[in-house]
Design an enzyme around this catalytic site. Structure first.
Site, PDB file in Angstrom:
ATOM      1  N   HIS A  45     -14.286   2.646   2.760  1.00 49.16           N
ATOM      2  CA  HIS A  45     -13.301   1.693   2.265  1.00 49.16           C
ATOM      3  C   HIS A  45     -12.189   1.507   3.306  1.00 49.16           C
ATOM      4  CE1 HIS A  45     -11.761   5.670   0.979  1.00 49.16           C
ATOM      5  NE2 HIS A  45     -10.599   5.163   1.361  1.00 49.16           N
ATOM      6  N   ARG A  46     -11.335   0.557   3.033  1.00 46.17           N
ATOM      7  CA  ARG A  46     -10.070   0.370   3.747  1.00 46.17           C
ATOM      8  C   ARG A  46      -9.020   0.127   2.688  1.00 46.17           C
ATOM      9  NH1 ARG A  46      -9.257  -5.532   5.029  1.00 46.17           N
ATOM     10  NH2 ARG A  46     -11.151  -6.577   4.310  1.00 46.17           N
TER      11      ARG A  46
END
Length: 128
Positions: A45-46
């Protein structure tokens, strides 16, 4: 893009003392650590807002980072290495040693709405 910094460490015959002071560019709102990882990949993820500082305080692991323009892999194998992960850095953590403890300092409290789980469109490699 994610970047490594060396943490100030004092060493003498009694051992080592590593200091995390005035080196992360944010106020720390959350601390968590990851350990006991099998051969799984973590992360994926970011963030919209969260900046993170990752330190493998025991053992080693690899963190892959991709900001949509460039990609890098970082070997964290010493407790005096700190990886700064920017919000735009889609990242995964893998290749944990059996004894690895990865501590993460975060600029924001947990908020599920801050996570973006879709990777950038180009392929990536886990190679260091």
């Amino acid at each position: 893009m994610a970047s490594l910094i060396n943490l100030k460490t004092f060493t003498d015959d009694r051992g080592n003392l590593t200091v995390i002071e005035k080196v992360v560019p944010f106020d720390i709102k959350r601390i968590f650590y990851i350990y006991g990882v099998d051969d799984s990949e973590r992360g994926g993820h970011r963030h919209l807002n969260t900046i993170q500082a990752a330190i493998c305080i025991r053992g080693h692991c690899i963190i892959y980072s991709n900001n949509g323009i460039s990609e890098s892999s970082f070997l964290l194998d010493s407790p005096d290495k700190c990886l700064l992960i920017q919000p735009e850095d889609w990242h995964t953590m893998h290749s944990f040693s059996d004894d690895a403890i990865l501590m993460v300092l975060a600029s924001e409290y947990f908020d599920a709405q801050d996570y973006i789980h879709t990777p950038y469109p180009f392929q990536y490699s886990k190679a260091v």
